[in-house]
Design a protein around this motif. Structure first.
Motif, PDB file in Angstrom:
ATOM      1  N   LEU A  80       0.832  -1.212   0.000  1.00  0.00           N
ATOM      2  CA  LEU A  80       0.000   0.000   0.000  1.00  0.00           C
ATOM      3  C   LEU A  80       0.864   1.259   0.000  1.00  0.00           C
ATOM      4  O   LEU A  80       0.512   2.263  -0.629  1.00  0.00           O
ATOM      5  CB  LEU A  80      -0.910   0.010   1.231  1.00  0.00           C
ATOM      6  CG  LEU A  80      -2.060  -0.994   1.248  1.00  0.00           C
ATOM      7  CD1 LEU A  80      -2.763  -0.947   2.599  1.00  0.00           C
ATOM      8  CD2 LEU A  80      -3.050  -0.719   0.135  1.00  0.00           C
ATOM      9  N   MET A  81       1.974   1.203   0.695  1.00  0.00           N
ATOM     10  CA  MET A  81       2.867   2.354   0.737  1.00  0.00           C
ATOM     11  C   MET A  81       3.492   2.615  -0.630  1.00  0.00           C
ATOM     12  O   MET A  81       3.614   3.760  -1.081  1.00  0.00           O
ATOM     13  CB  MET A  81       3.956   2.121   1.792  1.00  0.00           C
ATOM     14  CG  MET A  81       4.823   3.343   2.091  1.00  0.00           C
ATOM     15  SD  MET A  81       6.293   3.396   1.057  1.00  0.00           S
ATOM     16  CE  MET A  81       7.218   2.010   1.750  1.00  0.00           C
ATOM     17  N   GLU A  82       3.875   1.523  -1.316  1.00  0.00           N
ATOM     18  CA  GLU A  82       4.507   1.666  -2.633  1.00  0.00           C
ATOM     19  C   GLU A  82       3.495   2.056  -3.719  1.00  0.00           C
ATOM     20  O   GLU A  82       3.867   2.695  -4.701  1.00  0.00           O
ATOM     21  CB  GLU A  82       5.218   0.370  -3.012  1.00  0.00           C
ATOM     22  CG  GLU A  82       6.446   0.085  -2.160  1.00  0.00           C
ATOM     23  CD  GLU A  82       7.268  -1.077  -2.688  1.00  0.00           C
ATOM     24  OE1 GLU A  82       7.143  -1.394  -3.898  1.00  0.00           O
ATOM     25  OE2 GLU A  82       8.022  -1.669  -1.894  1.00  0.00           O
ATOM     26  N   ARG A  83       2.246   1.643  -3.525  1.00  0.00           N
ATOM     27  CA  ARG A  83       1.236   1.935  -4.532  1.00  0.00           C
ATOM     28  C   ARG A  83       0.144   2.832  -3.935  1.00  0.00           C
ATOM     29  O   ARG A  83      -1.004   2.423  -3.746  1.00  0.00           O
ATOM     30  CB  ARG A  83       0.631   0.631  -5.067  1.00  0.00           C
ATOM     31  CG  ARG A  83       1.576  -0.149  -5.951  1.00  0.00           C
ATOM     32  CD  ARG A  83       1.903   0.610  -7.246  1.00  0.00           C
ATOM     33  NE  ARG A  83       0.709   0.937  -7.988  1.00  0.00           N
ATOM     34  CZ  ARG A  83       0.132   0.103  -8.877  1.00  0.00           C
ATOM     35  NH1 ARG A  83       0.672  -1.086  -9.134  1.00  0.00           N
ATOM     36  NH2 ARG A  83      -0.943   0.468  -9.517  1.00  0.00           N
ATOM     37  N   LYS A  84       0.515   4.038  -3.642  1.00  0.00           N
ATOM     38  CA  LYS A  84      -0.438   4.974  -3.039  1.00  0.00           C
ATOM     39  C   LYS A  84      -1.503   5.429  -4.028  1.00  0.00           C
ATOM     40  O   LYS A  84      -2.461   6.110  -3.650  1.00  0.00           O
ATOM     41  CB  LYS A  84       0.306   6.172  -2.453  1.00  0.00           C
ATOM     42  CG  LYS A  84       1.112   5.791  -1.202  1.00  0.00           C
ATOM     43  CD  LYS A  84       1.666   6.999  -0.483  1.00  0.00           C
ATOM     44  CE  LYS A  84       2.361   6.578   0.806  1.00  0.00           C
ATOM     45  NZ  LYS A  84       2.933   7.709   1.551  1.00  0.00           N
ATOM     46  N   ASP A  85      -1.352   5.023  -5.311  1.00  0.00           N
ATOM     47  CA  ASP A  85      -2.386   5.319  -6.299  1.00  0.00           C
ATOM     48  C   ASP A  85      -3.580   4.376  -6.171  1.00  0.00           C
ATOM     49  O   ASP A  85      -4.647   4.632  -6.717  1.00  0.00           O
ATOM     50  CB  ASP A  85      -1.810   5.222  -7.718  1.00  0.00           C
ATOM     51  CG  ASP A  85      -1.233   3.841  -8.014  1.00  0.00           C
ATOM     52  OD1 ASP A  85      -0.425   3.341  -7.208  1.00  0.00           O
ATOM     53  OD2 ASP A  85      -1.591   3.268  -9.060  1.00  0.00           O
ATOM     54  N   TRP A  86      -3.412   3.267  -5.442  1.00  0.00           N
ATOM     55  CA  TRP A  86      -4.537   2.360  -5.223  1.00  0.00           C
ATOM     56  C   TRP A  86      -5.612   3.052  -4.392  1.00  0.00           C
ATOM     57  O   TRP A  86      -5.313   3.704  -3.378  1.00  0.00           O
ATOM     58  CB  TRP A  86      -4.092   1.111  -4.476  1.00  0.00           C
ATOM     59  CG  TRP A  86      -3.402   0.083  -5.317  1.00  0.00           C
ATOM     60  CD1 TRP A  86      -3.370   0.004  -6.678  1.00  0.00           C
ATOM     61  CD2 TRP A  86      -2.633  -1.026  -4.836  1.00  0.00           C
ATOM     62  NE1 TRP A  86      -2.631  -1.078  -7.083  1.00  0.00           N
ATOM     63  CE2 TRP A  86      -2.170  -1.730  -5.975  1.00  0.00           C
ATOM     64  CE3 TRP A  86      -2.300  -1.492  -3.576  1.00  0.00           C
ATOM     65  CZ2 TRP A  86      -1.394  -2.878  -5.876  1.00  0.00           C
ATOM     66  CZ3 TRP A  86      -1.520  -2.617  -3.467  1.00  0.00           C
ATOM     67  CH2 TRP A  86      -1.077  -3.321  -4.607  1.00  0.00           C
ATOM     68  N   GLU A  87      -6.837   2.879  -4.800  1.00  0.00           N
ATOM     69  CA  GLU A  87      -7.943   3.461  -4.041  1.00  0.00           C
ATOM     70  C   GLU A  87      -8.578   2.458  -3.085  1.00  0.00           C
ATOM     71  O   GLU A  87      -9.381   2.841  -2.234  1.00  0.00           O
ATOM     72  CB  GLU A  87      -9.005   4.005  -5.014  1.00  0.00           C
ATOM     73  CG  GLU A  87      -8.499   5.151  -5.888  1.00  0.00           C
ATOM     74  CD  GLU A  87      -9.558   5.696  -6.806  1.00  0.00           C
ATOM     75  OE1 GLU A  87     -10.685   5.141  -6.811  1.00  0.00           O
ATOM     76  OE2 GLU A  87      -9.273   6.660  -7.530  1.00  0.00           O
ATOM     77  N   ASN A 110       3.801   6.378   7.381  1.00  0.00           N
ATOM     78  CA  ASN A 110       3.712   6.386   5.925  1.00  0.00           C
ATOM     79  C   ASN A 110       2.406   6.980   5.400  1.00  0.00           C
ATOM     80  O   ASN A 110       2.082   6.828   4.220  1.00  0.00           O
ATOM     81  CB  ASN A 110       3.899   4.960   5.395  1.00  0.00           C
ATOM     82  CG  ASN A 110       5.315   4.448   5.579  1.00  0.00           C
ATOM     83  OD1 ASN A 110       6.207   4.775   4.818  1.00  0.00           O
ATOM     84  ND2 ASN A 110       5.516   3.657   6.627  1.00  0.00           N
ATOM     85  N   LEU A 112      -0.780   6.263   5.910  1.00  0.00           N
ATOM     86  CA  LEU A 112      -1.761   5.291   5.422  1.00  0.00           C
ATOM     87  C   LEU A 112      -3.021   5.232   6.284  1.00  0.00           C
ATOM     88  O   LEU A 112      -3.807   4.294   6.169  1.00  0.00           O
ATOM     89  CB  LEU A 112      -1.119   3.897   5.365  1.00  0.00           C
ATOM     90  CG  LEU A 112       0.059   3.708   4.397  1.00  0.00           C
ATOM     91  CD1 LEU A 112       0.695   2.338   4.593  1.00  0.00           C
ATOM     92  CD2 LEU A 112      -0.395   3.886   2.953  1.00  0.00           C
ATOM     93  N   LYS A 115      -6.140   4.444   4.593  1.00  0.00           N
ATOM     94  CA  LYS A 115      -6.093   3.246   3.749  1.00  0.00           C
ATOM     95  C   LYS A 115      -6.126   1.937   4.534  1.00  0.00           C
ATOM     96  O   LYS A 115      -6.222   0.865   3.943  1.00  0.00           O
ATOM     97  CB  LYS A 115      -4.814   3.265   2.898  1.00  0.00           C
ATOM     98  CG  LYS A 115      -4.808   4.296   1.779  1.00  0.00           C
ATOM     99  CD  LYS A 115      -5.754   3.880   0.659  1.00  0.00           C
ATOM    100  CE  LYS A 115      -5.611   4.807  -0.554  1.00  0.00           C
ATOM    101  NZ  LYS A 115      -4.341   4.607  -1.259  1.00  0.00           N
TER     102      LYS A 115
END
Length: 242
Positions: A80-87, A110, A112, A115
Motif C-alpha cells: 500500500l505504501m509503494e502503490r499509493k495510487d490504489w484506491e 507512511n 496510510l 487506507k
C-alpha cells in the motif's frame, strides 16, 4: 504410544517427523474443512447490515488472522505504501497482540491512516459477510499448520492471494495466487492482476472447485477409515492421537 497420528496437512506431517521423529508410516493426513456457518448463504440484507455495523468501505482488501509478525500483515502495508495510487483500502481483522503497535506506527509514519482499518471485535457470525464483500483476501503468512482462512475465503467466493511454501498450496490449490512472503513486488503484481474482472472471476471459480476437497463428508469418511484401521490393528487398545 499412539497407533496412529492424524496431521492436518502434509506440512504438519513433515514437522512431526522432523521435530519429533515420529514414524511417517504412523501419520495420516486428513485436511480440515470450514465451519458450517460458511456453508450458509449470505443475503444482500445481511451484507448491508454488516457493512453498516463495522463501517466497512465499499470495496476493500481483506486480511483475517491473529495480528502478529508471523502472519506478515506488514507485507500488505508495504504494498500500500509503494502503490499509493490504489484506491482500495485494507481491512485487518484479528486478535490484538503487542505487534499491533508496530503496524500502527508504520501506518502513521507512511500516511496510510485512510487506507488501513483495524477491526478487533468482529463477531464470528458476521465473518462470512465480511469475507463475501471483500475484493481480495490476502494471507501472506510465513508459516501455518494448514491455513483455514484461505478456504473460508474461497467458500465465500473471494479470490485469494497467499504465500509460497509451508502448507499454503495444500489449502489454496489452483484457486489462489501465490507469492514470496518477502516479495512486495509479487504481491503488488497479484493484486493488480485481480483488477481484471475476468481473471478475478476465473480465480473465484477455481476456488469453488478447490474447496470440494474439504467437504465434511469426505473428511468424516477419511476419519472413520483411520479409526477402523486402528481398531483392527489393536482392538484392545484403540489409541489415536491428533
Amino acid at each position: 504410544m499412539a497407533d496412529q497420528v492424524i496431521a492436518v496437512s502434509e506440512q504438519t506431517k513433515k514437522d512431526l517427523i522432523d521435530y519429533f521423529s515420529i514414524d511417517p508410516h504412523k501419520i495420516k493426513v486428513v485436511y480440515q474443512g470450514v465451519h458450517e456457518i460458511f456453508n450458509q448463504k449470505v443475503s444482500f440484507e445481511k451484507c448491508a447490515q454488516v457493512k453498516e455495523k463495522y463501517q466497512l468501505p465499499e470495496r476493500y482488501l481483506l486480511f483475517v488472522s491473529t495480528i502478529d509478525k508471523r502472519k506478515n500483515v506488514q507485507l500488505i502495508l508495504k504494498a500500500l505504501m509503494e502503490r499509493k495510487d490504489w484506491e482500495t483500502p485494507l481491512v485487518v481483522i484479528g486478535k490484538q497482540t503487542s505487534y499491533l503497535s508496530v503496524l500502527k506506527a508504520y501506518v502513521e509514519e507512511n500516511g496510510l491512516e485512510e487506507k488501513v482499518f483495524f477491526l478487533h471485535d468482529v463477531s464470528f457470525e458476521d465473518l462470512p459477510a465480511v469475507y463475501k464483500m471483500a475484493h481480495v483476501f490476502i494471507y501472506p503468512s510465513y508459516f501455518e499448520g494448514f491455513g483455514i482462512p484461505i478456504i473460508e475465503a474461497q467458500r465465500m467466493g473471494v479470490p485469494v492471494i497467499t504465500s509460497t511454501g509451508s502448507c499454503f498450496r495444500e489449502a489454496g490449490g489452483n484457486g489462489a495466487l501465490y507469492g514470496d512472503p518477502d516479495d512486495t513486488d509479487s504481491l503488488i503484481t497479484n493484486i493488480d492482476l485481480l483488477s481484471d474482472q475476468n481473471k478475478r472471476e476465473l480465480l473465484i471459480q477455481r476456488g469453488y472447485l478447490n474447496i470440494q476437497r474439504f467437504d465434511q463428508k469426505i473428511i468424516s469418511r477419511q476419519m472413520m477409515e483411520i479409526y477402523d484401521e486402528v481398531m483392527q490393528l489393536s482392538p484392545a487398545r484403540p489409541a489415536l492421537a491428533h
